[in-house]
Design a protein around this motif. Structure first.
Motif, PDB file in Angstrom:
ATOM      1  N   VAL A   1      -2.239  -6.193   1.666  1.00  0.00           N
ATOM      2  CA  VAL A   1      -1.710  -5.618   0.422  1.00  0.00           C
ATOM      3  C   VAL A   1      -2.890  -5.149  -0.418  1.00  0.00           C
ATOM      4  CG1 VAL A   1       0.407  -6.981   0.268  1.00  0.00           C
ATOM      5  CG2 VAL A   1      -1.714  -7.896  -0.672  1.00  0.00           C
TER       6      VAL A   1
ATOM      7  N   GLN B   1     -23.521   0.775   1.986  1.00  0.00           N
ATOM      8  CA  GLN B   1     -22.269   0.020   2.114  1.00  0.00           C
ATOM      9  C   GLN B   1     -21.058   0.884   1.733  1.00  0.00           C
ATOM     10  OE1 GLN B   1     -22.696  -3.760   0.027  1.00  0.00           O
ATOM     11  NE2 GLN B   1     -20.522  -3.700  -0.467  1.00  0.00           N
TER      12      GLN B   1
ATOM     13  N   TYR C   1      -6.070  -4.793   6.221  1.00  0.00           N
ATOM     14  CA  TYR C   1      -5.715  -5.085   4.831  1.00  0.00           C
ATOM     15  C   TYR C   1      -4.204  -5.245   4.762  1.00  0.00           C
ATOM     16  CZ  TYR C   1     -10.278  -3.059   3.484  1.00  0.00           C
ATOM     17  OH  TYR C   1     -11.612  -2.785   3.358  1.00  0.00           O
TER      18      TYR C   1
ATOM     19  N   ALA D   1     -15.612  -5.825 -10.888  1.00  0.00           N
ATOM     20  CA  ALA D   1     -16.904  -6.174 -10.298  1.00  0.00           C
ATOM     21  C   ALA D   1     -16.796  -6.133  -8.782  1.00  0.00           C
ATOM     22  CB  ALA D   1     -17.305  -7.566 -10.757  1.00  0.00           C
TER      23      ALA D   1
ATOM     24  N   GLY E   1     -16.422  -7.367  -5.064  1.00  0.00           N
ATOM     25  CA  GLY E   1     -15.554  -8.410  -4.523  1.00  0.00           C
ATOM     26  C   GLY E   1     -14.091  -8.227  -4.880  1.00  0.00           C
TER      27      GLY E   1
ATOM     28  N   LYS F   1     -12.953  -2.859  -5.273  1.00  0.00           N
ATOM     29  CA  LYS F   1     -13.079  -1.644  -6.084  1.00  0.00           C
ATOM     30  C   LYS F   1     -13.492  -0.430  -5.248  1.00  0.00           C
ATOM     31  CE  LYS F   1     -17.774  -2.789  -7.493  1.00  0.00           C
ATOM     32  NZ  LYS F   1     -18.570  -1.931  -6.613  1.00  0.00           N
ATOM     33  N   THR F   2     -14.260  -0.678  -4.174  1.00  0.00           N
ATOM     34  CA  THR F   2     -14.709   0.463  -3.369  1.00  0.00           C
ATOM     35  C   THR F   2     -13.515   1.239  -2.820  1.00  0.00           C
ATOM     36  OG1 THR F   2     -16.552  -0.934  -2.733  1.00  0.00           O
ATOM     37  CG2 THR F   2     -16.306   1.141  -1.547  1.00  0.00           C
TER      38      THR F   2
ATOM     39  N   PHE G   1       0.827  -1.207   0.000  1.00  0.00           N
ATOM     40  CA  PHE G   1       0.000   0.000   0.000  1.00  0.00           C
ATOM     41  C   PHE G   1       0.865   1.262   0.000  1.00  0.00           C
ATOM     42  CE2 PHE G   1      -3.830  -2.417   1.314  1.00  0.00           C
ATOM     43  CZ  PHE G   1      -4.749  -1.780   0.499  1.00  0.00           C
TER      44      PHE G   1
ATOM     45  N   GLN H   1      -6.940  -2.259  -6.905  1.00  0.00           N
ATOM     46  CA  GLN H   1      -6.439  -1.116  -6.134  1.00  0.00           C
ATOM     47  C   GLN H   1      -5.042  -0.712  -6.599  1.00  0.00           C
ATOM     48  OE1 GLN H   1      -6.877  -2.708  -2.183  1.00  0.00           O
ATOM     49  NE2 GLN H   1      -9.120  -2.517  -2.262  1.00  0.00           N
TER      50      GLN H   1
ATOM     51  N   ARG I   1     -10.054 -12.471   4.293  1.00  0.00           N
ATOM     52  CA  ARG I   1      -9.406 -11.404   3.527  1.00  0.00           C
ATOM     53  C   ARG I   1      -8.460 -10.552   4.359  1.00  0.00           C
ATOM     54  NH1 ARG I   1     -14.606  -9.803   1.475  1.00  0.00           N
ATOM     55  NH2 ARG I   1     -14.996 -10.839  -0.493  1.00  0.00           N
TER      56      ARG I   1
HETATM   57  P1  AMP Z   1     -15.539  -4.508  -2.830  1.00  0.00           P
HETATM   58  O1  AMP Z   1     -15.116  -5.195  -4.083  1.00  0.00           O
HETATM   59  O2  AMP Z   1     -15.180  -3.073  -2.812  1.00  0.00           O
HETATM   60  O3  AMP Z   1     -16.993  -4.752  -2.522  1.00  0.00           O
HETATM   61  O4  AMP Z   1     -14.701  -5.156  -1.624  1.00  0.00           O
HETATM   62  C1  AMP Z   1     -14.833  -6.471  -1.265  1.00  0.00           C
HETATM   63  C2  AMP Z   1     -14.283  -6.744   0.127  1.00  0.00           C
HETATM   64  O5  AMP Z   1     -12.863  -6.747   0.127  1.00  0.00           O
HETATM   65  C3  AMP Z   1     -14.696  -5.767   1.203  1.00  0.00           C
HETATM   66  O6  AMP Z   1     -15.148  -6.538   2.300  1.00  0.00           O
HETATM   67  C4  AMP Z   1     -13.433  -5.043   1.576  1.00  0.00           C
HETATM   68  O7  AMP Z   1     -13.418  -4.692   2.937  1.00  0.00           O
HETATM   69  C5  AMP Z   1     -12.369  -6.058   1.258  1.00  0.00           C
HETATM   70  N1  AMP Z   1     -11.104  -5.445   0.827  1.00  0.00           N
HETATM   71  C6  AMP Z   1     -10.943  -4.381   0.034  1.00  0.00           C
HETATM   72  N2  AMP Z   1      -9.644  -4.149  -0.170  1.00  0.00           N
HETATM   73  C7  AMP Z   1      -8.956  -5.093   0.502  1.00  0.00           C
HETATM   74  C8  AMP Z   1      -7.566  -5.394   0.671  1.00  0.00           C
HETATM   75  N3  AMP Z   1      -6.617  -4.670   0.080  1.00  0.00           N
HETATM   76  N4  AMP Z   1      -7.235  -6.443   1.432  1.00  0.00           N
HETATM   77  C9  AMP Z   1      -8.199  -7.190   2.023  1.00  0.00           C
HETATM   78  N5  AMP Z   1      -9.509  -6.973   1.899  1.00  0.00           N
HETATM   79  C10 AMP Z   1      -9.898  -5.931   1.138  1.00  0.00           C
END
Ligand code: AMP
Length: 552
Positions: free
Chosen positions: A28, A91, A26, A51, A53, A56-57, A8, A33, A257
């Motif tokens: 990495v 969310q 988190y 997509a 998971g 992307k957020t 990061f 990202q 995760r």
């Molecule tokens: P999203 O695709 O944005 O809906 O994120 C999916 C999930 O991944 C969410 O629960 C986030 O908290 C988790 N997440 C996002 N970035 C990371 C990361 N770098 N490492 C671990 N988990 C992550």
């Protein structure tokens, strides 16, 4: 092996944000990202094909917050995220807040169906980032209660969904209300022609972030049986307990995760009486090596880990991989399941998904080129059948071994003295054996929380508490499967810690741990002593037991 991950810290983000993602556990950046954050933090427009998971957020929220951190202090909305549904609005707003709390960012989800008044009050007090569904955002815009003329970044999230839902005009109206030169990002799982045209007209020289999963030979793993279960989040723990009970894995890796998710899961598994250990990047090298050594020597068989920490684990007897949380990319899936099915042995990979994650599973299937069938969770009935089958096997083995004379005499005595039927005697003996090894079914319940009353206890010890003394419960990590008996525990505590047996209350021995009631004022001392002794040849680790979760 996957390629070494970008940290990061190399993405150019504000230190407060680096701390925030670290605190969230988190380890990495996900591939999306790593690819999207640098250009976005730099102010570029981005077209992201990603997509749900994939992380992307955070890929758009962190750079938005980075820009906020660099130029805070306006009272106007500077960040706008447009999303298709109210669930997503809530969310994403939660996520933005979790990353930006330390920056003091004010985030407001704005969606139809929630009271206008609350949103109006929040908007008039001042909001930095609005996460909105198109219709309600436009409503506020037309009333003059939402102003977008100072917006620096607009994100269209799940843009293909929004088009499918007929929001194109609303979105265009919202974009028209933002400053012409503001930064724009469009994230979408797919890029249909219509969306491509909008992207072309809205985005200025966008950086394309597109991660085509490579179809690699590593994806096809004939030696690993891959299945998935669709589960509610709350049922995942019980589901894991069922799998452990039915499949009796040699050794299992359970993937989450984040570091935080690993720690939470370990805690809940230990509370269920399972001897689980964590493995993640927040542990020192020494701690990680010790866990790995225990796995290798088979004194640990259930590890809960993050992707980073499990990289390169090569343990031939690792029979199971469970994806307790889906990985953030198909490559990570391939890497996870590649920890099992090694050295010519068969492995099993079991993935837990929520109903909403079915589409993520399909993407993984396409990327790895393998169908991952969704199958029902083993039922309690199947578990009971499996126990009975094992009992039969065990009894046949014991008969084979012979040396049963002393026990035959007991049977003869029971028949002679009590007039019992030999069939009843055999059945009762089996039942006693079964009760010794079968897990507490309340730990295996799925579905709406069901109260099954208190656990079975060793009733004999429930009597004779000295009156008026506060009691506390400790939990130690040896149980039935270590063949520990109440007498062993009472012995260790009275002999080693010098307590009288009246200072010890009820003892509850479950499969992989035991709960012991003792005088509350002796907890610290007893734990200290237990950490120095062995019981049934095993070192003991213990801690004050937590109050039981309500569903017990
Ligand atoms: P999203 O695709 O944005 O809906 O994120 C999916 C999930 O991944 C969410 O629960 C986030 O908290 C988790 N997440 C996002 N970035 C990371 C990361 N770098 N490492 C671990 N988990 C992550």
């Amino acid at each position: 092996m996957s390629t070494p991950a970008t940290p990061f810290s190399s993405l150019g983000l504000h230190p407060v944000l680096l701390e925030a993602v670290h605190n969230l556990g988190y380890e990495v950046p996900t591939p999306v990202q790593a690819a999207a954050i640098p250009p976005l933090a730099d102010g570029r427009d981005v077209l992201g094909l990603a997509a749900t998971g994939t992380g992307k957020t955070a890929a758009f929220a962190l750079p938005m917050l980075h820009r906020f951190a660099e130029e805070p202090g306006t009272r106007a909305v500077t960040g706008l995220v447009i999303v298709p549904t109210r669930e997503l609005a809530r969310q994403v707003a939660r996520a933005v807040l979790s990353y930006g709390k330390q920056l003091g960012v004010r985030v407001l989800p704005v969606y139809g169906g929630s009271p206008m008044g609350t949103q109006l009050r929040a908007l008039s007090r001042g909001v930095d980032v609005v996460v909105a569904t198109p219709g309600r955002a436009l409503d506020h815009l037309n009333r003059g209660t939402l102003r977008l003329d100072l917006v620096r970044t607009v994100v269209l999230d799940e843009a293909d969904e929004m088009l499918d839902m007929g929001f194109q005009e609303d979105i265009e109206a919202l974009l028209d209300a933002c400053p012409v030169g503001c930064q724009k990002a469009l994230f979408s799982a797919t890029l249909p022609g219509r969306l491509r045209r909008i992207a072309d007209s809205v985005l200025a020289e966008p950086v394309l972030v597109e991660l085509r999963p490579k179809k690699s030979a590593a994806g096809a793993r004939p030696d690993v049986v891959q299945i998935a279960h669709v589960l509610r989040r709350a049922d995942k723990g019980a589901a894991l307990a069922r799998i452990l009970d039915l499949e009796e894995p040699d050794a299992m890796l359970v993937f989450c995760r984040t570091r935080l998710a690993v720690d939470e899961l370990v805690e809940s598994l230990v509370a269920r009486g399972l001897r689980a250990e964590p493995l993640h990047g927040g542990m020192s090298q020494g701690q990680r090596e010790r866990v790995m050594a225990r796995l290798r020597s088979r004194s640990a068989d259930l590890l809960v880990c993050t992707d980073v920490a499990a990289r390169g684990i090569d343990i031939p007897h690792l029979s199971h991989v469970v994806n307790f949380e889906l990985p953030n990319s198909p490559e990570a899936y391939t890497h996870r399941i590649g920890r099992t099915g090694r050295a010519g042995r068969k492995g099993r990979a079991i993935t837990f998904i929520s109903r909403r994650e079915r589409s993520v599973l399909s993407r993984v299937e396409r990327a790895v080129g393998t169908k991952i069938p969704i199958v029902p969770l083993p039922t309690l009935e199947e578990l009971r059948d499996a126990h009975l089958r094992r009992l039969k096997l065990r009894v046949s083995e014991v008969v084979e071994m012979g040396e049963l004379d002393a026990f035959r005499r007991v049977v003869a005595d029971l028949v002679d003295e009590s007039g019992l039927d030999p069939m009843d005697i055999a059945a009762a003996a089996l039942r006693a054996l079964h009760d010794e090894v079968a897990p507490d079914e309340s730990d295996l319940e799925v579905g709406p929380p069901i109260s099954n009353g208190p656990r079975k206890r060793d009733q004999r010890r429930d009597m004779g508490h000295p009156q008026g003394i506060p009691w506390a419960q400790i939990q130690i990590d040896i149980g039935r499967r270590d063949r520990v008996r109440p007498g062993d525990l009472v012995g260790a505590i009275t002999n080693e810690a010098g307590l009288s047996s009246r200072d010890i209350g009820s003892i509850d021995i479950v499969e992989r741990c035991s709960f012991i009631e003792i005088r509350a004022d002796a907890v610290g001392h007893v734990l200290d002593v237990l950490h120095r002794v062995t019981i049934r040849g095993r070192p003991v680790r213990g801690r004050p037991a937590r109050p039981k979760p309500p569903h017990r």
